[in-house]
Design a protein around this motif. Structure first.
Motif, PDB file in Angstrom:
ATOM      1  N   PRO A 198       0.827  -1.218   0.000  1.00 48.51           N
ATOM      2  CA  PRO A 198       0.000   0.000   0.000  1.00 48.51           C
ATOM      3  C   PRO A 198       0.854   1.256   0.000  1.00 48.51           C
ATOM      4  O   PRO A 198       1.916   1.302   0.621  1.00 48.51           O
ATOM      5  N   GLU A 199       0.383   2.283  -0.691  1.00 53.17           N
ATOM      6  CA  GLU A 199       1.164   3.507  -0.820  1.00 53.17           C
ATOM      7  C   GLU A 199       1.411   4.181   0.525  1.00 53.17           C
ATOM      8  O   GLU A 199       2.393   4.898   0.685  1.00 53.17           O
ATOM      9  N   VAL A 200       0.543   3.927   1.521  1.00 56.45           N
ATOM     10  CA  VAL A 200       0.739   4.551   2.834  1.00 56.45           C
ATOM     11  C   VAL A 200       1.990   4.025   3.524  1.00 56.45           C
ATOM     12  O   VAL A 200       2.503   4.652   4.453  1.00 56.45           O
ATOM     13  N   VAL A 254      11.897 -19.045   3.179  1.00 54.58           N
ATOM     14  CA  VAL A 254      13.093 -18.594   2.464  1.00 54.58           C
ATOM     15  C   VAL A 254      13.280 -17.106   2.745  1.00 54.58           C
ATOM     16  O   VAL A 254      12.321 -16.375   2.978  1.00 54.58           O
ATOM     17  N   GLU A 255      14.532 -16.687   2.758  1.00 55.37           N
ATOM     18  CA  GLU A 255      14.842 -15.290   3.078  1.00 55.37           C
ATOM     19  C   GLU A 255      15.450 -14.596   1.874  1.00 55.37           C
ATOM     20  O   GLU A 255      16.322 -15.135   1.197  1.00 55.37           O
ATOM     21  N   GLY A 256      14.983 -13.387   1.610  1.00 55.68           N
ATOM     22  CA  GLY A 256      15.523 -12.574   0.531  1.00 55.68           C
ATOM     23  C   GLY A 256      15.653 -11.130   0.968  1.00 55.68           C
ATOM     24  O   GLY A 256      15.620 -10.823   2.165  1.00 55.68           O
ATOM     25  N   ALA A 257      15.808 -10.253   0.004  1.00 54.29           N
ATOM     26  CA  ALA A 257      15.966  -8.831   0.306  1.00 54.29           C
ATOM     27  C   ALA A 257      15.310  -8.002  -0.784  1.00 54.29           C
ATOM     28  O   ALA A 257      15.272  -8.410  -1.955  1.00 54.29           O
ATOM     29  N   VAL A 258      14.794  -6.851  -0.385  1.00 51.12           N
ATOM     30  CA  VAL A 258      14.192  -5.935  -1.350  1.00 51.12           C
ATOM     31  C   VAL A 258      15.276  -5.455  -2.303  1.00 51.12           C
ATOM     32  O   VAL A 258      16.338  -4.995  -1.885  1.00 51.12           O
ATOM     33  N   GLN A 259      15.008  -5.583  -3.600  1.00 52.28           N
ATOM     34  CA  GLN A 259      15.975  -5.131  -4.586  1.00 52.28           C
ATOM     35  C   GLN A 259      15.624  -3.746  -5.126  1.00 52.28           C
ATOM     36  O   GLN A 259      16.481  -2.893  -5.265  1.00 52.28           O
ATOM     37  N   ILE A 260      14.341  -3.547  -5.414  1.00 50.82           N
ATOM     38  CA  ILE A 260      13.937  -2.265  -5.986  1.00 50.82           C
ATOM     39  C   ILE A 260      12.459  -2.029  -5.699  1.00 50.82           C
ATOM     40  O   ILE A 260      11.669  -2.971  -5.583  1.00 50.82           O
ATOM     41  N   VAL A 261      12.111  -0.751  -5.567  1.00 50.91           N
ATOM     42  CA  VAL A 261      10.717  -0.322  -5.426  1.00 50.91           C
ATOM     43  C   VAL A 261      10.339   0.396  -6.710  1.00 50.91           C
ATOM     44  O   VAL A 261      11.081   1.259  -7.191  1.00 50.91           O
ATOM     45  N   ASP A 262       9.204   0.022  -7.275  1.00 48.23           N
ATOM     46  CA  ASP A 262       8.787   0.601  -8.554  1.00 48.23           C
ATOM     47  C   ASP A 262       8.692   2.117  -8.454  1.00 48.23           C
ATOM     48  O   ASP A 262       8.414   2.684  -7.393  1.00 48.23           O
ATOM     49  N   SER A 263       8.910   2.781  -9.577  1.00 52.24           N
ATOM     50  CA  SER A 263       8.900   4.242  -9.603  1.00 52.24           C
ATOM     51  C   SER A 263       7.490   4.821  -9.682  1.00 52.24           C
ATOM     52  O   SER A 263       7.312   6.030  -9.579  1.00 52.24           O
ATOM     53  N   ARG A 264       6.483   3.960  -9.857  1.00 49.47           N
ATOM     54  CA  ARG A 264       5.110   4.438  -9.994  1.00 49.47           C
ATOM     55  C   ARG A 264       4.179   3.710  -9.032  1.00 49.47           C
ATOM     56  O   ARG A 264       4.407   2.548  -8.690  1.00 49.47           O
ATOM     57  N   VAL A 265       3.134   4.421  -8.613  1.00 51.00           N
ATOM     58  CA  VAL A 265       2.061   3.841  -7.812  1.00 51.00           C
ATOM     59  C   VAL A 265       0.879   3.579  -8.728  1.00 51.00           C
ATOM     60  O   VAL A 265       0.502   4.436  -9.531  1.00 51.00           O
ATOM     61  N   ASP A 266       0.313   2.389  -8.624  1.00 50.68           N
ATOM     62  CA  ASP A 266      -0.848   2.041  -9.453  1.00 50.68           C
ATOM     63  C   ASP A 266      -2.038   2.911  -9.034  1.00 50.68           C
ATOM     64  O   ASP A 266      -2.482   2.846  -7.880  1.00 50.68           O
ATOM     65  N   PRO A 267      -2.571   3.739  -9.941  1.00 52.19           N
ATOM     66  CA  PRO A 267      -3.673   4.631  -9.558  1.00 52.19           C
ATOM     67  C   PRO A 267      -4.974   3.898  -9.265  1.00 52.19           C
ATOM     68  O   PRO A 267      -5.870   4.463  -8.645  1.00 52.19           O
ATOM     69  N   ASN A 268      -5.081   2.636  -9.697  1.00 49.81           N
ATOM     70  CA  ASN A 268      -6.306   1.873  -9.452  1.00 49.81           C
ATOM     71  C   ASN A 268      -6.301   1.217  -8.076  1.00 49.81           C
ATOM     72  O   ASN A 268      -7.310   1.223  -7.375  1.00 49.81           O
ATOM     73  N   THR A 269      -5.166   0.652  -7.689  1.00 49.31           N
ATOM     74  CA  THR A 269      -5.074  -0.047  -6.400  1.00 49.31           C
ATOM     75  C   THR A 269      -4.407   0.784  -5.312  1.00 49.31           C
ATOM     76  O   THR A 269      -4.427   0.405  -4.148  1.00 49.31           O
ATOM     77  N   ARG A 270      -3.786   1.919  -5.701  1.00 42.81           N
ATOM     78  CA  ARG A 270      -3.020   2.742  -4.755  1.00 42.81           C
ATOM     79  C   ARG A 270      -1.956   1.896  -4.053  1.00 42.81           C
ATOM     80  O   ARG A 270      -1.719   2.025  -2.854  1.00 42.81           O
ATOM     81  N   ALA A 271      -1.318   1.041  -4.821  1.00 40.96           N
ATOM     82  CA  ALA A 271      -0.242   0.202  -4.302  1.00 40.96           C
ATOM     83  C   ALA A 271       0.970   0.340  -5.207  1.00 40.96           C
ATOM     84  O   ALA A 271       0.852   0.650  -6.392  1.00 40.96           O
ATOM     85  N   VAL A 272       2.142   0.109  -4.633  1.00 39.92           N
ATOM     86  CA  VAL A 272       3.382   0.170  -5.390  1.00 39.92           C
ATOM     87  C   VAL A 272       3.973  -1.232  -5.462  1.00 39.92           C
ATOM     88  O   VAL A 272       3.889  -2.009  -4.499  1.00 39.92           O
TER      89      VAL A 272
END
Length: 328
Positions: free
Chosen positions: A164-166, A189-207
């Motif tokens: 969520p964008e919040v 399994v364990e991983g790590a955040v690699q990248i966060v998208d540069s845009r927020v989806d205007p329909n779901t308000r999620a990135v």
């Protein structure tokens, strides 16, 4: 009846989401030209190296055209060398050498074109990975776009999931992510955040967030559904067991134990929940003694005595005593 003093504790906020597994590199191997399959050099499920030959297409006509082009190039080279000697002897005009050079260069380009055409008839793996099901056999006619097999690099996989964008400000590359799949119950399994998208989806308000996971044994496959939990920075939080929190309509409260062991309702504001705990944001202070379980029998003013509850004396002092011998 159990009571305890509430104290701050280390807490990692987490975000739960559903993600989809994607290969680090993924492609459907296809042909560039229309031709008959001469030989297939792999089997379904093979692990191949980058540049390894997968399929050889028939190219007899192209081989013959290449030999003709090479012969023409050799002849053009000899003519150019001979012309250079004649120009040096002033037996032909200098302008003639330019024509011979152009003829030689054109013949060389024709050879290069023929070799590239033949190269298109040898289909190679663009990167190292695991092949999927084989889709062609020797003798089959393939055209540009015909699927030969899928190729996936599964040494590392990506899991894309929405947040969520919040919560956008609290996400950063490098944060730990834990994933689990129905295919492997009880395993994480364990991983790590690699990248966060540069845009927020205007329909779901999620990135969209992409996490990278090491994948020994190629256990995670593209397309799998993964339950992910994104851990955020550790902080101090006032956490209580969820069973200690009572919800009546819109009112939320806990039972606070006073110095005389009587209880009262303390309205509280809750924060995050997880792992059977609830965060108290407002309403009680650290060190407050509250009732953990057995709250269903409590009423404000009751007194706790050695793990049991009884009515406070102030509520029973005025009750008339039954006279001896009185009928029940």
């Amino acid at each position: 009846m159990t009571t305890a003093q509430v104290q701050p504790r280390d807490w990692n906020d987490s975000i739960a989401a559903l993600g989809t597994v994607n290969a680090r590199e993924s492609v459907t191997v296809t042909a560039k030209v229309s031709e008959t399959v001469e030989r297939v050099h792999f089997d379904s499920g093979d692990r191949v190296a980058a540049g390894q030959v997968l399929v050889t297409l028939s190219g007899n006509q192209q081989q013959a055209a290449l030999r003709a082009a090479e012969a023409a190039a050799t002849e053009a080279e000899q003519q150019y060398v001979r012309g250079t000697e004649l120009v040096g002897q002033q037996l032909i005009a200098r302008a003639s050498i330019d024509t011979l050079r152009a003829t030689r260069d054109s013949a060389r380009a024709n050879v290069a074109e023929m070799r590239a055409d033949i190269g298109d008839r040898t289909i190679r793996a663009p990167f190292a990975g695991v092949l999927g099901l084989r889709q062609v056999s020797p003798g089959a006619l393939v055209t540009p776009g015909t699927a030969i097999a899928t190729l996936d690099d599964l040494s590392t996989v990506y899991v894309d999931f929405p947040v969520p964008e919040v919560r956008l400000a609290s996400i950063a590359a490098g944060q730990r992510v834990f994933g689990s799949s129905a295919a492997y119950p009880g395993e994480t399994v364990e991983g790590a955040v690699q990248i966060v998208d540069s845009r927020v989806d205007p329909n779901t308000r999620a990135v969209a967030v992409r996490a990278a996971f090491d994948n020994p044994g190629d256990r995670l496959r593209p397309g799998m559904l993964i339950q992910v939990r994104l851990e955020q920075r550790q902080r101090q939080a006032l956490m209580v067991p969820e069973i200690a929190v009572i919800q009546v309509g819109r009112d939320t409260f806990v039972y606070r134990v006073l110095e005389d062991d009587t209880v009262e309702q303390a309205p509280v504001t809750l924060g995050v929940r997880g792992q059977g705990l609830a965060e108290i944001v407002e309403g009680i202070e650290p060190g407050t003694r509250i009732v953990i379980d057995g709250t269903g029998k409590l009423r404000p003013g009751m007194k706790i005595v050695e793990g049991t509850v009884q009515e406070a004396k102030s509520q029973t002092a005025d009750a008339p005593a039954a006279a001896e011998g009185d009928a029940p």
